[in-house]
Design an enzyme around this catalytic site. Structure first.
Site, PDB file in Angstrom:
ATOM      1  N   ASP A 184       0.617  -1.268  -0.081  1.00  0.00           N
ATOM      2  CA  ASP A 184       0.134   0.034   0.052  1.00  0.00           C
ATOM      3  C   ASP A 184       0.706   1.033  -0.095  1.00  0.00           C
ATOM      4  OD1 ASP A 184      -2.867   1.098   0.407  1.00  0.00           O
ATOM      5  OD2 ASP A 184      -2.005   1.708   2.289  1.00  0.00           O
TER       6      ASP A 184
ATOM      7  N   GLU B 246       1.787  -0.446  -4.883  1.00  0.00           N
ATOM      8  CA  GLU B 246       0.935   0.599  -5.294  1.00  0.00           C
ATOM      9  C   GLU B 246       1.670   1.780  -5.325  1.00  0.00           C
ATOM     10  OE1 GLU B 246      -3.280   2.712  -3.903  1.00  0.00           O
ATOM     11  OE2 GLU B 246      -1.610   2.414  -2.371  1.00  0.00           O
TER      12      GLU B 246
HETATM   13  C1  NOJ Z   1      -4.601   2.928  -0.843  1.00  0.00           C
HETATM   14  C2  NOJ Z   1      -5.519   1.950  -0.895  1.00  0.00           C
HETATM   15  O1  NOJ Z   1      -5.646   1.274  -1.880  1.00  0.00           O
HETATM   16  C3  NOJ Z   1      -6.795   2.613  -0.104  1.00  0.00           C
HETATM   17  O2  NOJ Z   1      -7.881   1.843  -0.492  1.00  0.00           O
HETATM   18  C4  NOJ Z   1      -6.519   3.150   1.336  1.00  0.00           C
HETATM   19  O3  NOJ Z   1      -7.486   4.057   1.684  1.00  0.00           O
HETATM   20  C5  NOJ Z   1      -5.159   4.186   1.144  1.00  0.00           C
HETATM   21  N1  NOJ Z   1      -4.077   3.332   0.471  1.00  0.00           N
HETATM   22  C6  NOJ Z   1      -4.645   4.292   2.491  1.00  0.00           C
HETATM   23  O4  NOJ Z   1      -4.165   3.126   3.139  1.00  0.00           O
END
Ligand code: NOJ
Length: 543
Positions: free
Chosen positions: A208, A271
């Protein structure tokens, strides 16, 4: 262990499961691990009747107060009771592996829950041994936050803690305090959580917001974004110079990678957000690698486009940029959907033809040189669901765009519980159609098209591992050739226009092996092919 260059993830098709919404097994209206286990044959039973998925990524399943539906982790080494237990997770891993499906969990290194014992300890006093595990700063002389950073969900990125008289930093909700990765104890503790799961057999992690784990050490104000206009999303009002993709992040990524390398065959998928060059930087260098794969979301959104248009010049540019920047020892990683963005069918529906574009989408995504990620329900054409205000759940809706519409339960059939639950679903269902049952036996359905695409990809070496070269054709067509030594070439052609268009083929004779219009499959071609409006085809070279 796979030889370098032949690692399993290079040829894998991955599938994101949002666990709350995939399959409920106990009638509480919330999807769970037992439910996922029951649906594994749908993902891959070893035959082309199943989707043929090679890996699943589960959005967070850890204990959590669910302020951000699991992206606020209270314990990295356990399972939330809504989803099951560690024993259920062990069984899920074993059942996946029995079917040849790899398991990726979601690792959230940037922040914990404010209910994580580390943060509870940290906020207890300025002298706490864990005080420095998070980012605490004094107010400015006028009492305002230490700098001007904004939370991604809107509002200040700082919350004042009355008890100890300091602010703590949170890039997301105030319930998600940012960890201080400049403290080596934090890094060591977080890396241990990876090992915990690797020891249990997990094959990798989606990581993440990895680009945020290290900020400028002095936390300076971000400059305003000169292109921002009132009405645009607040988070874009500043240039994220000092709290996003800050150079130190890329070194930390290399240290994280070393833990993955302690365990053969594991994969790190980040990500990440940024320009093609920034995305590429996350892969590191050949002699000091970073992530195995870094997501490229440019088909979903790009800077300058809140929604990337389904237009050939734009798609061509995104593909070319990824091909030009991702280092040669790895490959791109695209997705058309995820739990944070409006679903493709809805996003591309400005003229009511989103579903037609959604048929061409898998031919594009699975036809590219990349590790593709599908999002549950994409394969049946699930659209965003309008959620009445009293049923909305996502806290991001208060200051940003709510993400409930793209998180509604998987539609397995048309029954009142959609085959998802016997209880009241945590989010309302969409209309009964689309659903898996109605598409399952229909060779013309989107689901059947996805199945054929994924299984063909396994059969055709050029599609799995071949190089990419652009092809000519009408302006509205995006097309490229996939080629690998010793195997027939494959041409991929996607028509983004609402009228027929022609694509040139890189070989004198071919055969359409997959098409958005199934009746065209099997058709022989010469050196070019006519594509249906908004349609797409894969054409294999014939001897
Ligand atoms: C990215 C995640 O995909 C999202 O769903 C989340 O709210 C944020 N990061 C914070 O962790």
């Amino acid at each position: 262990m796979d030889a370098p260059g032949r690692e399993w993830w290079r040829e894998a098709v991955c599938y994101q499961i949002y666990p709350r919404s995939f399959q409920d097994s106990n009638g509480d209206g919330i999807g769970d691990l037992e439910g996922i286990i029951r649906r594994l044959d749908y993902l891959n039973d070893g035959t082309p009747h199943s989707l043929g998925i090679d890996a699943v990524w589960l959005s967070p399943t850890y204990p959590s107060p669910m302020a951000d539906f699991g992206y606020d982790v209270a314990d990295y080494c356990d399972v939330h009771p809504d989803f099951g237990t560690l024993a259920t997770m062990d069984r899920l891993i074993a059942e996946c592996h029995r079917r040849g499906i790899r398991v990726l969990l979601d690792w959230v290194p940037n922040h914990t829950s404010d209910q994580h014992p580390w943060f509870i300890e940290s906020r207890s006093s300025r002298e706490s041994p864990k005080r420095d595990w998070y980012i605490w700063r004094d107010p400015r002389p006028d009492g305002s936050p230490p700098n001007n950073w904004r939370s991604v969900f809107g509002g200040p990125a700082w919350t004042f803690d009355e008890r100890t008289g300091q602010y703590y930093l949170h890039s997301f909700l105030k319930e998600q305090p940012d960890l201080n990765w400049r403290n080596p104890e934090v890094e060591a503790a977080m890396l241990q959580t990876l090992r915990f799961w690797f020891e249990r057999g997990v094959d990798g992690f989606r990581i993440d917001v990895i680009g945020r784990i290290l900020k400028h050490p002095d936390l300076p104000d971000n400059p305003p974004n000169p292109e921002w206009r009132p009405g645009d999303r607040e988070r874009f009002s500043q240039l994220w110079l000092y709290n996003h993709n800050y150079p130190d992040v890329f070194n930390a990524v290399k240290r994280i990678r070393k833990v993955f390398d302690e365990y053969p065959g594991r994969v790190a998928v980040g990500e990440v957000f940024g320009t093609p060059e920034e995305i590429a930087r996350f892969y590191g260098d050949a002699d000091s690698p970073g992530l195995h794969l870094a997501f490229n979301f440019h088909f979903i959104h790009e800077r300058g486009h809140a929604i990337t248009p389904w237009e050939a010049p734009v798609l061509r540019r995104i593909i070319a940029n990824a091909e030009a920047t991702v280092p040669p020892f790895s490959q791109p990683c695209f997705a058309l959907n995820n739990h944070d963005r409006s679903r493709f069918v809805t996003r591309q529906n400005h003229d009511g033809r989103g579903l037609e574009r959604a048929r061409a989408a898998p031919l594009l995504l699975l036809g590219l040189r990349n590790t593709p990620f599908l999002y549950y329900g994409e394969e049946i054409g699930m659209a965003d669901v309008d959620i009445p205000p009293e049923r909305q759940q996502d806290p991001a809706r208060f200051r940003s765009v709510g993400r409930d519409p793209e998180r509604t339960p998987m539609q397995w059939d048309a029954s009142p519980g959609r085959g998802f639950t016997t209880g009241e679903p945590w989010l309302p269902f969409g209309p009964p159609s689309p659903n898996v049952a109605e598409q399952d036996g229909d060779p013309d359905s989107l689901l059947s098209l996805y199945r054929r695409a994924i299984w063909l990809r396994k059969e055709l070496p050029a599609l799995r591992a071949g190089s990419v070269a652009n092809l000519g054709g009408d302006e509205a067509v995006v097309s490229w050739r996939r080629q690998t030594p010793g195997a027939p070439g494959v041409a991929v052609a996607v028509n983004t226009a609402t009228v027929p268009a022609r694509a040139q083929l890189p070989f004198p004779r071919g055969r359409i092996v997959l098409c958005t219009v199934r009746a065209r499959e099997g058709e022989r071609t010469g050196g070019e092919v006519e594509l249906p409006p908004l349609g797409a085809a894969w054409i294999a070279e014939e001897a």
